[in-house]
Design a protein around this motif. Structure first.
Motif, mmCIF file in Angstrom:
data_model
loop_
_atom_site.group_PDB
_atom_site.id
_atom_site.type_symbol
_atom_site.label_atom_id
_atom_site.label_comp_id
_atom_site.label_asym_id
_atom_site.label_seq_id
_atom_site.Cartn_x
_atom_site.Cartn_y
_atom_site.Cartn_z
ATOM 1 N N CYS A 58 -38.194 70.429 97.230
ATOM 2 C CA CYS A 58 -36.576 70.532 99.250
ATOM 3 C C CYS A 58 -37.102 69.780 99.654
ATOM 4 O O CYS A 58 -36.764 69.529 100.727
ATOM 5 N N THR A 61 -35.670 66.280 100.733
ATOM 6 C CA THR A 61 -34.364 66.499 101.706
ATOM 7 C C THR A 61 -34.260 67.077 102.977
ATOM 8 O O THR A 61 -35.685 66.217 103.430
ATOM 9 N N TYR A 63 -33.113 68.703 105.222
ATOM 10 C CA TYR A 63 -32.674 70.198 105.307
ATOM 11 C C TYR A 63 -33.931 70.900 104.573
ATOM 12 O O TYR A 63 -33.292 71.748 103.071
ATOM 13 N N PRO A 64 -34.979 71.116 104.188
ATOM 14 C CA PRO A 64 -35.322 71.413 103.260
ATOM 15 C C PRO A 64 -34.953 72.710 103.564
ATOM 16 O O PRO A 64 -35.496 73.688 102.234
ATOM 17 N N CYS A 67 -32.239 73.825 101.864
ATOM 18 C CA CYS A 67 -32.470 73.352 100.030
ATOM 19 C C CYS A 67 -32.767 74.820 99.615
ATOM 20 O O CYS A 67 -32.947 75.101 98.593
ATOM 21 N N ALA A 89 -27.935 71.602 92.653
ATOM 22 C CA ALA A 89 -27.703 71.836 94.041
ATOM 23 C C ALA A 89 -26.318 71.146 94.414
ATOM 24 O O ALA A 89 -25.993 71.492 94.600
ATOM 25 N N LYS A 203 -24.825 69.441 104.632
ATOM 26 C CA LYS A 203 -26.019 70.066 104.387
ATOM 27 C C LYS A 203 -26.921 69.634 103.538
ATOM 28 O O LYS A 203 -27.271 68.949 102.692
ATOM 29 N N SER A 206 -25.732 66.572 101.217
ATOM 30 C CA SER A 206 -26.914 65.678 101.206
ATOM 31 C C SER A 206 -28.492 66.262 100.515
ATOM 32 O O SER A 206 -29.424 65.068 99.711
ATOM 33 N N ASN A 207 -28.569 67.414 100.638
ATOM 34 C CA ASN A 207 -29.821 67.888 99.783
ATOM 35 C C ASN A 207 -29.188 67.640 98.507
ATOM 36 O O ASN A 207 -30.559 66.997 97.804
#
Length: 221
Positions: A58, A61, A63-64, A67, A89, A203, A206-207
């Motif tokens: 994560c 990414t 937004y860890p 994630c 995911a 988000k 995106s992750n």
């Protein structure tokens, strides 16, 4: 400028009927987003190695924290498999996108939006965007689940994964376009709610795309 801003306002009721039929035709339950991963039971104990792997993955990414929070529950199933992590995911993103699509359909029945032509137009466009996004994420999930049929050729694997990357990127763009359509509307609770809900799914998408990209680098290098 919004590409749909020139629609005659008199057509909005017909456009809403079209989009409602479109969302219904998508069959939001046609692909269970995480049906290939056992759902964690209450009081689950995450696998230490799997949790560490998810946290480390994560970090690639945007937004860890989100994630890790959204995927940790699947650590005992993911283990340290980057392909499976990317699949999960995508499944999490799909589940959330379906929820938002259903929410938008319900919202389209409320009078607050119908009383404002610009808000009605923005919601119409958002419905269309999320209908496309659900289709694209479903296609990505199906494609990544079919990787085993690609054989051992890196060329075949690269082709299938490029489809996943393209569709997930398109889904993210559709979700962003939905939110952008509300920029010119006056601030209010309904606008804020739509923006907040779409921000969360953006988000997650995106992750998921970032984890797919990381897997592509490992699998095709």
């Amino acid at each position: 400028m919004n590409k749909n801003s020139s629609r005659p306002l008199s057509l909005l009721p017909f456009l809403f009927l079209f989009d409602l039929r479109l969302i219904s035709a998508l069959n939001l339950n046609s692909i269970s987003s995480v049906d290939f991963i056992p759902s964690p039971s209450p009081g689950y104990q995450p696998l230490a190695n799997g949790s560490d792997f998810i946290r480390s993955s994560c970090n690639s990414t945007l937004y860890p924290d989100l994630c890790y929070a959204s995927l940790e529950a699947y650590s005992s199933s993911v283990h340290e498999d980057p392909a499976l992590l990317a699949s999960v995911a995508i499944g999490v993103s799909l589940k959330k996108a379906k929820t938002i699509a259903s929410y938008l359909v319900n919202l389209s029945h409320e009078g607050d939006f119908h009383s404002d032509p610009r808000a009605s137009s923005a919601l119409h466009d958002c419905l269309s965007n999320f209908g496309d996004a659900v289709d694209e994420i479903q296609g990505s999930l199906k494609q990544i689940r079919d990787l085993g049929a690609a054989g051992s050729s890196k060329e075949n694997l690269r082709f299938l994964l490029s489809n996943v990357q393209t569709w997930m990127s398109a889904a993210l763009t559709d979700q962003e376009t939905c939110a952008d359509g509300f920029d010119d509307l006056a601030d209010g609770p309904l606008k804020a709610d739509v923006i907040d809900r779409t921000a969360c799914v953006k988000k997650l998408t995106s992750n998921a795309l970032a984890l797919v990209n990381s897997y592509v680098e490992k699998a095709t290098s």
